[in-house]
Design a protein around this motif. Structure first.
Motif, short mmCIF file in Angstrom:
data_model
loop_
_atom_site.label_atom_id
_atom_site.label_comp_id
_atom_site.label_asym_id
_atom_site.label_seq_id
_atom_site.Cartn_x
_atom_site.Cartn_y
_atom_site.Cartn_z
N VAL A 1 -8.82 3.60 -1.87
CA VAL A 1 -7.94 3.97 -0.76
C VAL A 1 -8.04 5.47 -0.51
O VAL A 1 -7.86 6.27 -1.43
CB VAL A 1 -6.47 3.58 -1.05
CG1 VAL A 1 -5.58 3.95 0.13
CG2 VAL A 1 -6.36 2.09 -1.36
N CYS A 2 -8.32 5.83 0.73
CA CYS A 2 -8.27 7.24 1.13
C CYS A 2 -7.56 7.33 2.48
O CYS A 2 -7.25 6.31 3.10
CB CYS A 2 -9.67 7.85 1.19
SG CYS A 2 -10.88 6.91 2.16
N ARG A 3 -7.27 8.53 2.92
CA ARG A 3 -6.53 8.72 4.18
C ARG A 3 -7.42 9.36 5.23
O ARG A 3 -8.29 10.18 4.92
CB ARG A 3 -5.31 9.62 3.98
CG ARG A 3 -4.10 8.97 3.37
CD ARG A 3 -2.95 9.96 3.36
NE ARG A 3 -1.84 9.53 2.56
CZ ARG A 3 -0.80 8.83 3.03
NH1 ARG A 3 -0.75 8.50 4.30
NH2 ARG A 3 0.18 8.48 2.24
N ASN B 1 -2.84 -0.12 6.63
CA ASN B 1 -1.50 -0.23 7.23
C ASN B 1 -1.56 -0.80 8.64
O ASN B 1 -0.56 -0.81 9.35
CB ASN B 1 -0.82 1.15 7.25
CG ASN B 1 -1.65 2.20 7.94
OD1 ASN B 1 -2.80 2.42 7.59
ND2 ASN B 1 -1.08 2.89 8.93
N THR C 1 -3.64 10.43 -2.19
CA THR C 1 -4.92 9.77 -2.03
C THR C 1 -6.01 10.82 -2.33
O THR C 1 -5.73 12.03 -2.27
CB THR C 1 -5.09 9.25 -0.58
OG1 THR C 1 -4.85 10.31 0.34
CG2 THR C 1 -4.15 8.09 -0.31
N LEU D 1 0.80 -1.21 0.00
CA LEU D 1 0.00 0.00 0.00
C LEU D 1 0.84 1.28 0.00
O LEU D 1 0.50 2.26 -0.67
CB LEU D 1 -0.93 -0.03 1.22
CG LEU D 1 -2.06 0.98 1.28
CD1 LEU D 1 -2.91 0.93 0.02
CD2 LEU D 1 -2.93 0.73 2.49
N THR D 2 1.94 1.27 0.72
CA THR D 2 2.79 2.46 0.76
C THR D 2 3.35 2.77 -0.62
O THR D 2 3.36 3.92 -1.07
CB THR D 2 3.93 2.25 1.77
OG1 THR D 2 3.39 1.95 3.05
CG2 THR D 2 4.80 3.51 1.86
N VAL E 1 -9.18 1.51 3.51
CA VAL E 1 -9.25 0.75 2.26
C VAL E 1 -10.61 0.07 2.18
O VAL E 1 -10.98 -0.71 3.06
CB VAL E 1 -8.13 -0.32 2.18
CG1 VAL E 1 -8.22 -1.07 0.86
CG2 VAL E 1 -6.77 0.34 2.35
N THR F 1 -12.18 11.36 6.26
CA THR F 1 -11.20 11.03 5.23
C THR F 1 -11.19 12.06 4.11
O THR F 1 -12.08 12.90 4.01
CB THR F 1 -11.50 9.65 4.62
OG1 THR F 1 -12.65 9.75 3.77
CG2 THR F 1 -11.75 8.60 5.70
N ASP G 1 -3.54 7.38 8.58
CA ASP G 1 -3.74 5.97 8.25
C ASP G 1 -4.58 5.82 6.97
O ASP G 1 -5.33 6.71 6.59
CB ASP G 1 -4.44 5.25 9.40
CG ASP G 1 -3.51 4.96 10.58
OD1 ASP G 1 -2.28 5.09 10.40
OD2 ASP G 1 -4.02 4.63 11.67
N PHE G 2 -4.43 4.67 6.33
CA PHE G 2 -5.12 4.38 5.08
C PHE G 2 -6.44 3.64 5.35
O PHE G 2 -6.43 2.55 5.96
CB PHE G 2 -4.26 3.49 4.17
CG PHE G 2 -3.03 4.16 3.63
CD1 PHE G 2 -3.11 5.11 2.62
CD2 PHE G 2 -1.78 3.83 4.13
CE1 PHE G 2 -1.97 5.71 2.13
CE2 PHE G 2 -0.63 4.42 3.64
CZ PHE G 2 -0.73 5.37 2.63
N ALA H 1 0.55 4.09 -2.86
CA ALA H 1 0.27 5.50 -2.60
C ALA H 1 1.35 6.38 -3.21
O ALA H 1 1.06 7.46 -3.75
CB ALA H 1 0.17 5.74 -1.09
#
Length: 402
Positions: free
Chosen positions: A291-293, A336, A29, A19-20, A375, A308, A372-373, A23
């Motif tokens: 995926v968003c933060r 994550n 994101t 995922l890292t 998902v 988010t 954090d992500f 991104a």
């Protein structure tokens, strides 16, 4: 999707990329990532399980990302489109026009002209469409290739969305098809086939089995007495994927096993006809993530809200505003912190100024922090393209095929 070990946490992996790194590839994101290996595995499973000779068409409306469409052009036997934009995608991906079907109740004059000029099979949904196709064929000096989309004279249960049976804008009522076939004799068009679309997002094997058998019976009945055998019968799809707690995957083996009986009968009655299944969500839905933060964390009325940078403007279906009667959560993880123990219950919301912008309600999560992500799984179909991306003017979601 799988977990890949990193220095600090187990993190989500899509297409073998953690995922890292995903991104970093996206640059920011929110983004959608689609796993080409998962798509290939699904197509391979269908090829290995379905009876020999059954064609697979991809319904582009499920996910029209150009890279996905181009990839699937090498995997499937045809495309089904619902607009001039999707038509151009199909042809630009290299799919021969004769293996593209154009359906939809509201085809415009210009769209029809382009489809006829390209040699695409037009799936007629009314007498008026037949008259327009005939006139445009004369104007262009081309004999249009058409199929009749039939609104079946049966109902199915256990289907996420019923697309036929009863009063509907889709297709020609089965009872009206004989009259339309008689009208065809006076028109200079070529009848390529029949299209029977009974429903979608069905996880109940016996329902799919019954609907396919009835659809095949309907095609045989309607084709009885035709001077020539139609080239194909598109029996729709209807195959669903599990989204919510308690749902089980469709028993594909049971569906495939039951197909042999009616397939043999159909091929004996209509020698040389090609049988096609039109699938969209089933091919790509489980291959994608959104995926968003987390950009804020707050407590209100004793409830924790994770805010988010995503939302319903990217993923309307996950918010529950794309056909859900009772809102339920899509499968969701903190990408994550995959193996952290759930420590709290949270509401996950987007960045829009509307109470409709909810990505998850009261979901158990590990201790989650800003950065954090979030998902959302099962996001490969009816995601970005089925969402109001311009609402409030936030940045669009990036899409990647990995």
């Amino acid at each position: 999707m799988s977990a890949a070990s990193s220095e600090n946490n187990d993190v989500l992996s899509v297409g073998g990329i953690d995922l890292t790194r995903l991104a970093g590839r996206a640059g920011r994101t929110p983004f959608f990532a689609y796993d080409r290996t998962a798509i290939d595995d699904r197509v391979r499973s269908l090829r290995n399980t379905l009876p020999a000779g059954v064609g697979l068409h991809y319904s582009i409306k499920a996910n029209p990302m150009p890279a996905v469409v181009h990839h699937l052009a090498t995997q499937v036997d045809g495309f089904d489109v619902t607009s001039a934009t999707e038509m151009a995608l199909a042809l630009n991906a290299g799919m021969p026009a004769g293996r593209v079907g154009f359906a939809g109740p509201g085809k415009g004059h210009d769209e029809m002209r382009r489809a006829i000029a390209s040699g695409i099979n037009i799936h007629l949904e009314s007498l008026a469409q037949l008259h327009l196709v005939t006139a445009l064929g004369w104007e262009l000096g081309v004999q249009p290739s058409i199929a009749l989309r039939v609104n079946p004279d049966f109902h199915v249960g256990h289907s996420g969305m019923r697309m036929g049976g009863g009063a509907t804008p889709f297709g020609v009522d089965a009872s009206q098809v004989p009259e339309l076939l008689r009208e065809l004799k006076a028109c200079e068009v070529a009848l390529a086939g029949f299209h029977v679309f009974w429903g979608s997002q069905c996880l109940h094997a016996r329902t799919v089995i019954d609907a396919q058998r009835r659809s095949a019976d309907l095609v045989m009945r309607l084709a009885d007495g035709l001077a020539t055998v139609p080239r194909y019968a598109n029996l729709g799809g209807g195959f669903g994927i599990p989204y919510f707690a308690g749902e089980m995957p469709l028993d594909l083996a049971a569906v495939a096993g039951a197909m042999h009986g009616w397939l043999q009968q159909l091929r004996e009655r209509l020698p040389g006809i090609d049988v096609v299944l039109e699938l969209g969500r089933y091919l790509v839905g489980e291959a994608g993530v959104y995926v968003c933060r987390v950009i804020d964390r707050k407590v209100s009325g004793g409830r924790t809200f994770l805010v988010t940078d995503g939302g319903l403007h990217h993923h309307l279906a996950a918010s529950g505003n794309f056909g859900q009667v009772l809102r339920r959560n899509f499968p969701i993880v903190i990408g994550n912190r995959l193996h952290d123990v759930p420590a709290e219950r949270c509401h996950i919301v987007g960045c829009l100024c509307t109470p409709l912008d909810r990505l998850a309600d009261d979901v158990p999560l590990p201790d989650t922090h800003i950065g954090d992500f979030v998902v959302i799984l099962q996001s490969g179909a009816y995601g970005r393209s089925a969402s109001p991306t311009d609402f409030l003017g936030h940045p669009d979601a990036i899409e990647m095929l990995v």
